[in-house]
Write an enzyme that holds these catalytic residues in place. Structure first.
Site, PDB file in Angstrom:
ATOM      1  N   ASP A   4     -64.128 -67.302-107.305  1.00 34.61           N
ATOM      2  CA  ASP A   4     -64.454 -67.115-108.719  1.00 34.61           C
ATOM      3  C   ASP A   4     -65.405 -65.933-108.826  1.00 34.61           C
ATOM      4  OD1 ASP A   4     -64.614 -67.459-111.401  1.00 34.61           O
ATOM      5  OD2 ASP A   4     -65.638 -69.398-111.349  1.00 34.61           O
TER       6      ASP A   4
ATOM      7  N   GLY B 295     -61.769 -71.505-119.922  1.00 36.44           N
ATOM      8  CA  GLY B 295     -62.413 -72.093-121.088  1.00 36.44           C
ATOM      9  C   GLY B 295     -62.049 -73.531-121.360  1.00 36.44           C
TER      10      GLY B 295
ATOM     11  N   ASP C 202     -64.086 -62.248-116.405  1.00 36.93           N
ATOM     12  CA  ASP C 202     -63.641 -62.367-117.787  1.00 36.93           C
ATOM     13  C   ASP C 202     -64.796 -62.852-118.654  1.00 36.93           C
ATOM     14  OD1 ASP C 202     -63.405 -64.728-116.234  1.00 36.93           O
ATOM     15  OD2 ASP C 202     -62.255 -65.686-117.822  1.00 36.93           O
TER      16      ASP C 202
END
Length: 742
Positions: free
Chosen positions: A109, A211, A144
């Site tokens: 990540d 999200g 992002d």
């Protein structure tokens, strides 16, 4: 006490260099798919769980995950390594695989989630991707912009646009490593659409759905389903979909059924630290347990009471192993359900185990207005409380079509009754749709008799009656009422209609006139007068006579037939069966099916069932299948269908079109010259060798294989849609069932 043996599993072999980054689908059940992602550290089989490993806190050692649990991939956080000098130095000098002592696939990540939890991160967009590349990860993640469910539309749109703006620089920094392109958009359907379309235009290898952690934490599973339905249909199908932060096993069946390929989980460790156990139906606390909710190998010799008495660290590690084993077991159960064609059956079973999951399931299966009018009303209860507004239902119709039309039907095996939910299964919905869209009655039909009261296949009980009716009332259309809907008697053995494993009261339900009228209307028989006949028990002939009386038809049901009449009736019924199955299963028009069946002869087994259908010259056209009521093409049948085709040979690889192609025959797949000699020998068609196909190509349906000049090379069963045909570069595109030699 050792929790695992010291036996080491072999390290993975790297994929072929030309396959690096490619994704192939090996098996599917609708949108659920089993696949392979090719990497430098092995071929990752999907759906897959990637346990989250904190490089500073390792509740379970990565090497144990590889050796003992067979885990092929894990995910760790590159931002944590980048931020700590000692970790950064070791990772860059030795590589992340050595740092973690894990030989399989490693995904990292980027720090996006840390920005959600703690605020802004201190690393640049290209810098963090460049760092991930420098430590040798297999799949990196761009930085992002996280979008929370509580953000306003404008804020979320800014996050979507900024994420897209960062894509090019991130891909350039990634070089030759695989890169994740996350999809944002919060809970706004249109913004999820925009994000999927924007990010799908870039050459990412994997698309995480971002999200969703706050949504899952609040148990807003209907919103979770909405996010998936708004996003996945618009993503390139040749890239795995990763549900970023989803690691609870209760969400696996629904997620996989909708097309998810990858999951990551920190829950196995975080929940263990808090004394909580994961299960497919929710979470349990060990403090309240006398027995294990699920008996897993790591606790087979210990009771919850004994575990509670352990030292804190030892207890945490044991519970983490328990959670990991439960999670892997549910994932394995889902994968087998895909192989068995029962993933939606598992979804509906799991939906009854948690109210929020049930709400999500009901939204999925009742919101699309197109399907609500296809369910038999007798068993369909009112679920208005689970539906959104009518306007919202219409908005999601196309997404549900994406699920339904990708199903395979007919399929082998019985259909297990699950109450009202049975009618919500997408493959049941597709079977009903293609029946209603493709089957056409004879123009001579003036009346209908509807038989009901027994389970299928129905031939043993009504075959003699059908022969008598065909002889004395050829303008009468015999129908069979099944719990899944009304079907013509010529399709009396078709799965799923005739293969329902249900209680006797379901099979013998009394028909309701209003529902029968709606079913007849969907089949193009709205103006036809009908009567019903209960065929259960004695006295069927008398009930048939009464039905014929009600239609003002001669009711001499005891009038015998001579042998010539019986032979002619049997021939007519076999022709009707061949035509009906061509229309429904091969998308033939009524005219095409009638022309192909002209002069046909039949090879029949000892029970009177048709084994082969031959043309007037004795060439083998079709073989009706006993196991599912389907019909297999032979070479001569494929040639006949191609000759009767009115459409030109396809050019290019169009996006899938579900509607508007009724009666145009099986879809045509055009292969290049390199594949031609292999297809002629009966070899499968692989992705990368297809140059064109029809837009109505559907997985599990027969298709014709030609060269660019339109010459038939063979026939087979499509493994994908036309959209997938245009994007996939690895794996089988068509399973060839017959090749046509030079």
């Amino acid at each position: 006490m050792a929790a695992w043996s010291n036996e080491r599993r072999d390290d993975p072999s790297p994929c072929r260099e030309q396959d690096h980054g490619r994704f192939e689908v090996t098996q599917r059940d609708g949108r659920a798919r089993l696949g392979k992602l090719h990497t430098h550290h092995g071929i990752l089989e999907t759906p897959a769980l990637l346990p989250v490993v904190n490089p500073n806190i390792r509740t379970i050692e990565p090497r144990e995950m590889w050796d003992h649990y067979g885990i092929q991939a894990l995910i760790t956080n590159s931002y944590i390594m980048w931020k700590h000098d000692d970790l950064r130095k070791t990772a860059q000098e030795d590589g992340v695989h050595k740092l973690l002592d894990f030989p399989g696939v490693i995904m990292t990540d980027s720090g996006t989630f840390q920005s959600y939890v703690y605020g802004d991160v201190e690393v640049g967009v290209a810098e963090i991707v460049d760092f991930q590349r420098s430590i040798g990860v297999d799949i990196a993640t761009m930085l992002d912009v996280f979008s929370r469910p509580d953000m306003k539309s404008k804020e979320v749109e800014d996050a979507v646009r900024e994420t897209d703006a960062r894509a090019s620089a991130s891909l350039e920094a990634a070089g030759d490593i695989m890169l994740n392109g996350p999809i944002q958009g919060g809970v706004f359907r249109e913004l999820r659409h925009i994000s999927a379309q924007l990010m799908g235009q870039h050459p990412f290898s994997v698309h995480p759905i971002g999200g969703i952690v706050p949504i899952m934490e609040q148990q807003r599973y209907k919103d979770y389903a909405k996010v998936m339905m708004a996003t996945l249909p618009l993503l390139p199908p040749n890239r795995p979909v990763h549900m970023f932060g989803c690691g609870h096993p209760m969400l696996f069946p629904m997620s996989i059924a909708l097309g998810a390929d990858l999951f990551d989980s920190a829950a196995y460790a975080l929940f263990a630290r808090d004394g909580r156990l994961l299960t497919p139906w929710g979470t349990e606390r060990i403090d309240e347990l006398v027995d294990w909710p699920m008996l897993m190998p790591c606790v087979a010799q210990q009771t919850p009471t004994e575990v509670r008495s352990m030292k804190a660290k030892e207890k945490e590690q044991l519970l983490a192993r328990y959670n990991l084993e439960v999670t892997l077991a549910e994932l394995a159960r889902c994968k087998q359900a895909v192989r068995d064609g029962k993933i939606w059956q598992l979804v509906e079973q799991r939906s009854h185990q948690h109210p929020a999951l049930r709400e999500a399931f009901l939204w999925l299966t009742t919101a699309p207005s197109l399907d609500r009018n296809l369910r038999p009303d007798k068993f369909y209860t009112d679920r208005d409380a689970a539906r959104d507004t009518g306007q919202d239902q219409g908005m999601w119709e196309d997404a549900w079509d994406w699920v339904v039309w990708s199903q395979q039907t007919p399929r082998s095996g019985g259909v297990q009754w699950g109450g009202d939910d049975t009618f919500s299964r997408p493959h049941i919905a597709k079977a009903r749709r293609i029946l209603h869209m493709r089957w056409l009655r004879s123009e001579a039909t003036q009346h209908a008799v509807i038989f009901h009261g027994i389970r299928g296949p129905f031939r043993e009980r009504i075959n003699d009656v059908l022969e008598w009716l065909n002889c004395h009332h050829p303008s009468l259309q015999p129908m069979v009422l099944t719990p899944l809907g009304l079907i013509p008697a010529s399709l009396e053995d078709l799965n799923p209609f005739a293969h329902l494993d249900a209680p006797a009261w379901v099979q013998r339900h009394e028909p309701e006139a209003a529902w029968i009228e709606r079913e007849l209307q969907r089949l193009g028989l709205s103006e036809v007068a009908f009567a019903t006949v209960d065929v259960a028990g004695d006295g069927m002939k008398q009930r048939l006579a009464e039905a014929l009386d009600s239609l003002n038809l001669a009711n001499h049901v005891h009038q015998p037939m001579d042998q010539s009449q019986r032979d002619r009736s049997r021939e007519n019924l076999r022709i009707a069966q061949g035509m009906s199955k061509q229309m429904v299963l091969l998308n033939a028009s009524h005219e095409m099916a009638s022309s192909i069946m002209a002069g046909a002869s039949f090879v029949v087994n000892r029970e009177g069932r048709v084994k082969n259908i031959n043309d007037e010259h004795g060439q083998h056209l079709f073989s009706p299948r006993l196991r599912d009521g389907g019909m297999s093409l032979a070479n001569a049948g494929a040639q006949a269908m191609l000759q009767h085709r009115s459409e030109p040979n396809p050019e290019g690889l169009p996006r899938t079109e579900w509607w508007g192609h009724v009666g145009k025959g099986p879809a045509v797949v055009v292969v290049d010259s390199d594949a031609e000699p292999f297809v002629r020998k009966g070899r499968n068609v692989f992705h990368g060798f297809v140059v064109a196909c029809d837009p109505w190509l559907a997985p599990g349906e027969p298709c014709l294989i030609t060269n660019p000049t339109g010459e038939l090379l063979g026939h087979g069963v499509a493994q994908c849609t036309s959209t997938e045909m245009g994007t996939m570069t690895k794996g089988i595109a068509v399973k060839t069932r017959g090749g046509v030699g030079d």
